[in-house]
Scaffold this active site. Structure first.
Site, PDB file in Angstrom:
ATOM      1  N   TYR A 188     -17.786 -81.587  39.905  1.00 29.60           N
ATOM      2  CA  TYR A 188     -16.341 -81.638  40.200  1.00 29.60           C
ATOM      3  C   TYR A 188     -15.675 -80.292  39.885  1.00 29.60           C
ATOM      4  CZ  TYR A 188     -15.266 -86.493  41.482  1.00 29.60           C
ATOM      5  OH  TYR A 188     -15.144 -87.691  42.142  1.00 29.60           O
ATOM      6  N   LYS A 256     -30.302 -85.188  32.915  1.00 37.98           N
ATOM      7  CA  LYS A 256     -31.492 -84.644  33.570  1.00 37.98           C
ATOM      8  C   LYS A 256     -31.947 -83.426  32.749  1.00 37.98           C
ATOM      9  CE  LYS A 256     -34.305 -84.612  37.061  1.00 37.98           C
ATOM     10  NZ  LYS A 256     -35.419 -85.532  37.078  1.00 37.98           N
ATOM     11  N   ASP A 310     -33.333 -90.168  36.615  1.00 38.84           N
ATOM     12  CA  ASP A 310     -34.154 -90.853  37.628  1.00 38.84           C
ATOM     13  C   ASP A 310     -34.812 -92.102  37.049  1.00 38.84           C
ATOM     14  OD1 ASP A 310     -35.106 -88.371  36.457  1.00 38.84           O
ATOM     15  OD2 ASP A 310     -37.073 -88.884  37.219  1.00 38.84           O
ATOM     16  N   ASP A 334     -22.102 -90.540  39.574  1.00 40.91           N
ATOM     17  CA  ASP A 334     -21.670 -90.817  40.942  1.00 40.91           C
ATOM     18  C   ASP A 334     -22.693 -91.723  41.624  1.00 40.91           C
ATOM     19  OD1 ASP A 334     -20.249 -90.660  43.248  1.00 40.91           O
ATOM     20  OD2 ASP A 334     -20.794 -88.607  43.753  1.00 40.91           O
TER      21      ASP A 334
END
Ligand code: NAD
Length: 450
Positions: A188, A256, A310, A334
């Site tokens: 963002y 991540k 993931d 998101d």
């Protein structure tokens, strides 16, 4: 003179010691939104007012105050203003608001029709598709503008299943997870340099020559995503506080960090730091659980753990009941929140809120569904449940509980809008407004006059 009218029978929500102070007649700014927004707003208002009346017998009542954004702003202000400063100021001043969906143009066209979302290269007097006169220059997302300008740094999405809602998984009842997604940075606040520009060349040279880092191909678009300690910690703080206040068993920091150590990995480390420095009495980290407590979780404490993004997608499908509250970065959040809500029946029933310090706006998570505009057809569930979150945020739990009860009963009776009806054998299709009225009836209330 402001374009909106402050209700004479209402009072402002206050703010003291980090908490909102809600009077019995709070002024709540709202806008129905574009496309199907007015339909779902009408159904939602009937449900919220009906629940408040039933729960508090006239002692409490919301004083709704309409403000303007999107198409309604173009009509109220001028043909180029989609997010008036007055609207921003009203949400800031009155602290709690409710909003419908807004059109966000995407693509390389120059103008957009706010009624049917047609994308146009020039500005005709009337839209060639729907004949509307409300055509405006392409603008950036009003939703993102609201979040950024009011510093609503957490996007909060509770995701749970309602018995009977058609969905793609075998055990949807195992899913009951509240996702806190960082709302102001990461992509963002991302900065991009387009391949072929002088800026990209300069950045490429700086990275490869001055910083001596490898970029595999020079013809790369280059993106930068900032993730800060301040932004990560205030988000983690809100999620952990929520878990403690609502007696939730765990908070999972999703990242991540195995690939990006100084942004995603740092998000995880900063989250743990907040947990053990600010909430020491209330939390146990996963490392402590196994190193010091032999895997036995002490009663009443919140477990703080972390997972790679993931892997979290897999876990949401395979073992969702091991997750309770998620705190995550902007991009991970998101994908994760839309995938999560799909598991329990889709966006038509997924509520959301954008929350900052002392200001919160609750919103339907789906878009304007323009092809159903004015058809009184779509599912108002998302905005109604966002209203439930709003009532809980205001401390009006009794009214919130009534709505959930009414919604559960309505879905169990298989009286639903088209989107559910087409997937539920034996269901009766009802209109958006009828769905709202059925919820009021099923919670034992009556429609409240406007
Ligand atoms: P959308 O969410 O409007 O529609 C996606 C699909 O979901 C469509 O098939 C639609 O018919 C269905 N759908 C949406 N809401 C529904 C409801 N309440 N009940 C039943 N079915 C529903 O997404 P889109 O078509 O990609 O976007 C349309 C416009 O909305 C665009 O301008 C987009 O930018 C905007 N948008 C706004 C928001 C927001 O205001 N928060 C969010 C997403 C998209």
């Amino acid at each position: 003179m402001a374009k909106y009218t402050v209700p004479a029978n209402g009072a402002k929500i206050g703010y003291k010691d980090g908490k909102i102070q809600v009077p019995d007649n709070p002024i709540v700014p709202y806008f129905p939104g574009d496309g199907t927004g007015p339909d779902i707003w009408k159904a939602t208002k009937i449900v919220l007012d009906g629940a408040v009346e039933l729960a508090y017998k006239g002692k409490k009542k919301i004083a709704w105050m309409e403000v303007y954004a999107g198409l309604s702003a173009l009509k109220a202000y001028d043909k180029d203003t989609v997010l008036p400063q007055e609207t921003l100021d009203a949400f800031k001043e009155y602290r709690v608001g409710l909003k419908g969906p807004l059109t966000t143009p995407a693509g390389s066209f120059k103008f957009v029709c706010l009624d049917c979302a047609a994308e146009l290269m020039d500005r005709p007097a009337n839209c060639p598709k729907c004949k509307s006169e409300w055509i405006t220059p392409r603008f950036r997302s009003v939703n993102v503008g609201l979040r950024q300008k009011l510093d609503l740094y957490a996007c909060v999405r509770p995701v749970r299943w309602f018995t009977g809602v058609p969905c793609p998984v075998k055990s949807p009842e195992k899913f009951n997870i509240v996702i806190f997604r960082e709302n102001t940075e990461d992509i963002y606040a991302g900065i991009e340099f387009e391949w072929g520009t002088a800026e990209q060349k300069q950045v490429y040279e700086f990275i490869t020559k001055t910083m001596k880092k490898n970029i595999p191909f020079p013809d790369s678009g280059i993106g930068i995503k900032p993730i800060s300690k301040t932004g990560s910690q205030r988000l983690a703080r809100m999620a952990i506080k929520y878990a403690i206040d609502h007696k939730k068993p765990s908070v999972t920091l999703v990242h991540k960090g195995n690939i990006q150590k100084f942004t995603e990995g740092a998000f995880r480390d900063w989250g743990y730091e907040v947990a053990v420095t600010e909430f020491r009495e209330h939390v146990v980290t996963e490392a402590e659980l196994w190193d010091k407590l032999d895997g036995k979780m002490p009663a009443g404490k919140v477990l703080i753990k972390d997972r790679i993004a993931d892997q979290t997608f897999q876990q949401f499908l395979l073992r969702p009941d091991e997750y309770s509250v998620i705190a995550t970065t902007n991009l991970n959040g998101d994908y994760l929140s839309d995938a999560a809500v799909a598991q329990v029946g889709g966006l038509g029933i997924g509520p959301g809120a954008n929350i900052g310090d002392g200001c919160a706006i609750f919103e339907a998570t789906h878009g304007t569904a323009p092809k159903y505009t004015n058809k009184d057809m779509v599912n108002p569930g998302s905005l109604i449940l966002s209203g439930v979150m709003m009532l809980e945020h205001m401390g009006w739990q009794e009214a919130a509980d009534l709505i959930v009860k009414g919604l559960e009963k309505t879905i169990a009776a298989k009286t639903v809008t088209y989107d559910f009806e087409r997937q539920m054998p034996g269901a009766t299709k009802i209109k958006c407004s009828e769905f709202g009225a059925a919820i009021v009836k099923n919670m034992g209330g009556a429609a409240v006059a406007a």
